[in-house]
Design a protein around this motif. Structure first.
Motif, mmCIF file in Angstrom:
data_model
loop_
_atom_site.group_PDB
_atom_site.id
_atom_site.type_symbol
_atom_site.label_atom_id
_atom_site.label_comp_id
_atom_site.label_asym_id
_atom_site.label_seq_id
_atom_site.Cartn_x
_atom_site.Cartn_y
_atom_site.Cartn_z
ATOM 1 N N LYS A 21 0.843 -1.148 0.059
ATOM 2 C CA LYS A 21 0.099 0.033 0.034
ATOM 3 C C LYS A 21 0.884 1.364 0.043
ATOM 4 O O LYS A 21 1.246 1.901 1.187
ATOM 5 C CB LYS A 21 -0.768 0.107 1.260
ATOM 6 C CG LYS A 21 -1.988 -1.166 1.073
ATOM 7 C CD LYS A 21 -2.713 -1.025 2.363
ATOM 8 C CE LYS A 21 -3.718 -2.198 2.390
ATOM 9 N NZ LYS A 21 -4.775 -2.146 3.573
ATOM 10 N N GLY A 101 -17.347 -8.680 -10.716
ATOM 11 C CA GLY A 101 -17.005 -7.607 -9.756
ATOM 12 C C GLY A 101 -17.865 -6.463 -10.012
ATOM 13 O O GLY A 101 -18.318 -6.016 -11.035
ATOM 14 N N GLY A 103 -17.922 -2.054 -9.569
ATOM 15 C CA GLY A 103 -17.264 -1.007 -9.222
ATOM 16 C C GLY A 103 -18.312 0.134 -8.545
ATOM 17 O O GLY A 103 -19.319 0.077 -9.581
ATOM 18 N N ILE A 119 -11.908 0.030 -10.358
ATOM 19 C CA ILE A 119 -12.163 -0.627 -8.991
ATOM 20 C C ILE A 119 -12.621 -2.030 -9.197
ATOM 21 O O ILE A 119 -12.088 -2.707 -8.647
ATOM 22 C CB ILE A 119 -13.071 0.463 -8.197
ATOM 23 C CG1 ILE A 119 -12.555 1.650 -7.896
ATOM 24 C CG2 ILE A 119 -13.775 -0.516 -6.994
ATOM 25 C CD1 ILE A 119 -11.649 1.609 -6.958
ATOM 26 N N ALA A 120 -13.516 -2.236 -10.012
ATOM 27 C CA ALA A 120 -13.812 -3.596 -10.320
ATOM 28 C C ALA A 120 -12.572 -4.392 -10.785
ATOM 29 O O ALA A 120 -12.567 -5.775 -10.232
ATOM 30 C CB ALA A 120 -14.938 -3.451 -11.379
ATOM 31 N N LYS A 122 -9.323 -3.980 -10.261
ATOM 32 C CA LYS A 122 -8.387 -4.072 -8.949
ATOM 33 C C LYS A 122 -8.840 -5.083 -8.102
ATOM 34 O O LYS A 122 -7.936 -6.048 -7.766
ATOM 35 C CB LYS A 122 -8.331 -2.900 -8.449
ATOM 36 C CG LYS A 122 -7.264 -2.712 -7.341
ATOM 37 C CD LYS A 122 -7.355 -1.559 -6.552
ATOM 38 C CE LYS A 122 -8.116 -1.096 -5.419
ATOM 39 N NZ LYS A 122 -7.586 0.018 -4.658
ATOM 40 N N TYR A 123 -10.029 -5.063 -7.824
ATOM 41 C CA TYR A 123 -10.615 -5.968 -6.608
ATOM 42 C C TYR A 123 -10.578 -7.261 -7.315
ATOM 43 O O TYR A 123 -10.436 -8.249 -6.631
ATOM 44 C CB TYR A 123 -11.928 -5.503 -5.986
ATOM 45 C CG TYR A 123 -11.631 -4.655 -5.224
ATOM 46 C CD1 TYR A 123 -11.007 -4.876 -3.459
ATOM 47 C CD2 TYR A 123 -11.652 -3.087 -5.213
ATOM 48 C CE1 TYR A 123 -10.563 -3.967 -2.963
ATOM 49 C CE2 TYR A 123 -11.203 -2.385 -4.391
ATOM 50 C CZ TYR A 123 -10.923 -2.539 -3.411
ATOM 51 O OH TYR A 123 -10.294 -1.571 -2.122
ATOM 52 N N MET A 126 -7.093 -8.650 -7.209
ATOM 53 C CA MET A 126 -6.631 -8.727 -5.929
ATOM 54 C C MET A 126 -7.360 -10.151 -5.303
ATOM 55 O O MET A 126 -6.314 -10.996 -4.754
ATOM 56 C CB MET A 126 -7.225 -7.702 -5.013
ATOM 57 C CG MET A 126 -6.500 -7.613 -3.621
ATOM 58 S SD MET A 126 -7.327 -6.454 -2.417
ATOM 59 C CE MET A 126 -7.171 -4.953 -3.684
ATOM 60 N N GLN A 127 -8.429 -10.427 -5.467
ATOM 61 C CA GLN A 127 -9.190 -11.600 -5.068
ATOM 62 C C GLN A 127 -8.734 -12.870 -5.816
ATOM 63 O O GLN A 127 -8.549 -13.935 -5.207
ATOM 64 C CB GLN A 127 -10.569 -11.195 -4.986
ATOM 65 C CG GLN A 127 -10.745 -10.158 -3.920
ATOM 66 C CD GLN A 127 -12.264 -9.634 -3.817
ATOM 67 O OE1 GLN A 127 -13.123 -10.279 -4.803
ATOM 68 N NE2 GLN A 127 -12.703 -9.197 -2.887
#
Length: 146
Positions: A21, A101, A103, A119-120, A122-123, A126-127
């Motif tokens: 981060k 996902g 966003g 955002i969608a 990225k997550y 990430m997941q």
């Protein structure tokens, strides 16, 4: 013939490592990992293991709302929520797997859609790849004041 997408995704996951981060939200002061951090880290791995991502928008909601800014002026923002399906495709044999996902973003101009998509993605990344942070601190370690 056995599909290659699962093996490729597993190899990407084994090589991705932590993404720290390293960015700071200037308004609220919290640390975060941005979409650029994920793209910069994962691009070479996706190229190496011959995987591409195909995004598809499945649902979009946009609603205006008013708020009062710090100087007391009433302003209009737009809250956007968009549901995406991301297809991860092996360029070697065309096999694929999907993940989806949402966003969500608020914007007073034309950037809401782009924020939602970032955002969608990225997550989803990430997941799907269980990308750790460099600072593995449990968020449940502290209890906020009531």
């Amino acid at each position: 013939m056995e599909s290659k997408i699962y093996a490729a995704l597993g190899k990407i996951m084994s090589e991705v490592g932590a993404i720290e981060k390293g960015q700071t939200n200037t308004q609220q002061g919290f640390k975060f990992r941005g979409i650029d951090d994920f793209m910069n880290t994962l691009h070479s791995l996706f190229t190496k293991w011959k995987v591409i991502i195909l995004p598809s928008e499945t649902e979009a909601i946009q609603e205006p709302y008013t708020y009062t800014d710090s100087r007391g002026y009433e302003k209009i923002q737009f809250r956007s929520r968009i549901h995406f399906t991301f297809s991860f495709v092996s360029t070697e044999d065309g096999s694929s797997v999907q993940t989806d996902g949402w966003g969500e973003a608020a914007d007073n101009g034309d950037k809401g859609y782009n924020k939602c998509k970032s955002i969608a993605l990225k997550y989803a990344l990430m997941q799907l790849f269980l990308v750790p942070t460099a600072d593995i601190a449990d968020p449940d370690k502290e209890t906020p004041d009531e």
